[in-house]
Design an enzyme around this catalytic site. Sequence first.
Site, PDB file in Angstrom:
ATOM      1  N   GLY A 101       9.333  40.242 -56.524  1.00  0.00           N
ATOM      2  CA  GLY A 101       9.193  41.491 -55.791  1.00  0.00           C
ATOM      3  C   GLY A 101      10.357  41.803 -54.879  1.00  0.00           C
ATOM      4  N   CYS A 102      10.075  42.615 -53.859  1.00  0.00           N
ATOM      5  CA  CYS A 102      11.128  43.188 -53.022  1.00  0.00           C
ATOM      6  C   CYS A 102      11.867  42.159 -52.172  1.00  0.00           C
ATOM      7  CB  CYS A 102      10.541  44.274 -52.119  1.00  0.00           C
ATOM      8  SG  CYS A 102       9.876  45.701 -53.014  1.00  0.00           S
ATOM      9  N   ASN A 103      11.251  41.022 -51.889  1.00  0.00           N
ATOM     10  CA  ASN A 103      11.910  40.003 -51.081  1.00  0.00           C
ATOM     11  C   ASN A 103      12.886  39.156 -51.890  1.00  0.00           C
ATOM     12  OD1 ASN A 103       8.950  39.148 -51.807  1.00  0.00           O
ATOM     13  ND2 ASN A 103      10.129  37.267 -51.910  1.00  0.00           N
ATOM     14  N   ALA A 104      12.901  39.296 -53.215  1.00  0.00           N
ATOM     15  CA  ALA A 104      13.512  38.309 -54.100  1.00  0.00           C
ATOM     16  C   ALA A 104      15.028  38.239 -54.020  1.00  0.00           C
ATOM     17  CB  ALA A 104      13.092  38.567 -55.541  1.00  0.00           C
TER      18      ALA A 104
END
Length: 385
Positions: free
Chosen positions: A157-160
């Site tokens: 997701g967006c943290n990756a």
Amino acid sequence: MIRHEHVLGHGDARDPDSLGDATAVIASVASAFPDRSYSQAEVGALLGLENRVVQKLLRSPHIQRRHLYLPEQDPTTGRARSEAPAELPAKFREGALEIGSRAIRDALDAASLSPTDVDYLLCVTSSGFMVPGLSSLFSRELGFKRSLVRADVVGMGCNAGLNGLNPLVQWLQNHPGGVALLVCCEINSAIYVVDETPRTGIVNSLFGDGAAAVVLTGYHGNGTGPAPSPRTPRVVDFESFCIPEQWEAMRFDWNATAGKWSFYVDRDTPYVIGFNIREPVEALLKRNRLDLSAVRHWIVHTGGGLVIDSVRRGLGLDEHDVRHTRSVLHDYGNISSGSFLVSLQRLLEEGCASPGDRGVMVTMGPGAQIETALLEFGPPNDDRY
């Protein structure tokens, strides 16, 4: 699976003896987007987003335009042609190859490097699934060397983006003079589900398509690796923070009716992030004998208007601190894992960093997970170099 560890260990302060032989330098950052962009009103009309809640989101000033791979318009209905599930893997692959390749070339050109100079390629995505992965596709198409080390981080997701940056920094610490390349490539329009529910409409009103690439080099001094310039950032340390009780706050579910994966974002997600954001940031800074007042530059993921507001309040930041985060959201929407790199690119292009400045990068996403990283600008102030 990539093991996620702190670069500098887990002590109360930085331990110079725990470092490898080199420091990881961010040599360049570049981004790329589909050529076609749409206003929020155009997206709403093309996708038929008529739900009252979604229409209100489309009118929000936080996002003005998004670059998307939308299908051609049906002349009869005026809406974008419906895409069958079987078409989406090819859409992801072709779009990722186009904008990912462009971001890679631009980042390497800016660092005066070529694909044959890259030792380690790591690709991040959550908007498509391929075997072999994007790293293999780019290796084949762009002419990377046969000894290339490659890895793919899929589904985080967006943290990756920061999850992918961490192992590259660790690798460079043990490979002075090495070159690593991180590529975040998201074709979010390949995961759109079009129906009348607020759930899918919220996703379709927020996420855009985009790619970002960052070149890192391992510097040891004595002519080993390119020396950082006075305004070049070095990656110093990482800190992670997981909120397992919020596991379901951001997730993919299988939509049997549409025959597609459908993304879900809980309405309380911004507040969960804002409530928890301070703990990992303060832990990161404390270990490096710093506090919030020592941070001059902030690079925050463009999760959405409410997410940015919550992070700003949680950390006590002002609007100037999140100006690049706001502008990236305004111009492109949320492009997931690569968003923070576009904000970093704008910070570097602004040319406002001075030697000795510190910066903090923050991403957040499913898990629920918060990732942070500490930057220092200029050559290391350390006798080892």
